[in-house]
Design an enzyme around this catalytic site. Structure first.
Site, PDB file in Angstrom:
ATOM      1  N   ASP A   1       1.253  -0.513   7.023  1.00  0.00           N
ATOM      2  CA  ASP A   1       0.428   0.429   6.273  1.00  0.00           C
ATOM      3  C   ASP A   1      -0.954  -0.167   6.002  1.00  0.00           C
ATOM      4  O   ASP A   1      -1.990   0.467   6.264  1.00  0.00           O
ATOM      5  CB  ASP A   1       1.144   0.776   4.966  1.00  0.00           C
ATOM      6  CG  ASP A   1       0.498   1.909   4.187  1.00  0.00           C
ATOM      7  OD1 ASP A   1      -0.278   2.683   4.770  1.00  0.00           O
ATOM      8  OD2 ASP A   1       0.805   2.033   2.988  1.00  0.00           O
TER       9      ASP A   1
ATOM     10  N   TYR B   1      11.020  -2.915   2.486  1.00  0.00           N
ATOM     11  CA  TYR B   1      12.010  -1.969   1.950  1.00  0.00           C
ATOM     12  C   TYR B   1      13.443  -2.388   2.272  1.00  0.00           C
ATOM     13  O   TYR B   1      14.388  -1.723   1.884  1.00  0.00           O
ATOM     14  CB  TYR B   1      11.734  -0.561   2.453  1.00  0.00           C
ATOM     15  CG  TYR B   1      10.520   0.098   1.827  1.00  0.00           C
ATOM     16  CD1 TYR B   1       9.676  -0.570   0.953  1.00  0.00           C
ATOM     17  CD2 TYR B   1      10.209   1.414   2.123  1.00  0.00           C
ATOM     18  CE1 TYR B   1       8.571   0.037   0.388  1.00  0.00           C
ATOM     19  CE2 TYR B   1       9.102   2.039   1.560  1.00  0.00           C
ATOM     20  CZ  TYR B   1       8.293   1.338   0.695  1.00  0.00           C
ATOM     21  OH  TYR B   1       7.204   1.958   0.137  1.00  0.00           O
TER      22      TYR B   1
END
Length: 179
Positions: free
Chosen positions: A39, A132
């Site tokens: 990201d 994550y």
């Protein structure tokens, strides 16, 4: 590099921000305002146009942030890709919070957007397997099954690339894929 489904799926290693495809997929956070990992690299290399487009999406459509499993599309700014498809992967909580279904939605909804925009080539990272903590073997099985199911019934995109960070990640993906 390894090909599956008569070349419609390619698994390779590299830097997804260097892919000259119709769209790269960003493993975004729900704010859509950039972050770490893939990201952060996409926002940093792509430039302010991506952030501006994401801010507009937040203002007009997802004021509380992009929900996990959903996907949106923006410009790619200065990246060699034409578009960025942003999707929010699930955080792994041991598989007890619908994480597998949500991860499948990330791939399915990203591919649906690609089809709606007439995109021929799409490159994915390994969504949710970094910060994550989604187990890479489970993520590979879900990603590959979802992409296979999608491509078996649709002409677009013509090719899906899995651009993985390193050889170990690619090996785990290939060993656990379901193409």
């Amino acid at each position: 590099m390894q090909e599956f489904m008569s070349g419609r799926v390619v698994v390779t290693t590299g830097d997804i921000t260097r892919e000259a495809v119709d769209a790269i997929v960003n493993a975004a956070n729900s704010s859509l305002l950039g972050g770490g990992g893939v990201d952060g690299a996409i926002h940093r290399i792509g430039g302010p146009e991506i952030l501006e487009a994401c801010q507009q999406i937040r203002k007009e459509r997802y004021t509380e942030g992009l929900p996990t499993g959903e996907a949106v599309i923006t410009t790619a700014g200065r990246l060699p890709a034409k578009h960025v498809i942003h999707t929010v992967g699930p955080v792994w909580f041991g598989g007890t919070h619908g994480e597998e279904h949500l991860l499948g939605n990330c791939y399915w909804n990203s591919l649906t957007l690609a089809g709606e925009f007439g995109l021929h080539t799409v490159a994915f990272p390994a969504i949710s397997t970094g910060a994550y903590r989604f187990p890479r073997d489970k993520a590979a099985a879900i990603a590959s099954m979802t992409v296979k199911d999608f491509l078996e019934h649709r002409a677009l995109p013509e090719q899906v690339r899995f651009v993985l960070f390193g050889e170990d990640e690619a090996r785990v993906f290939i060993e656990n894929s379901r193409f």
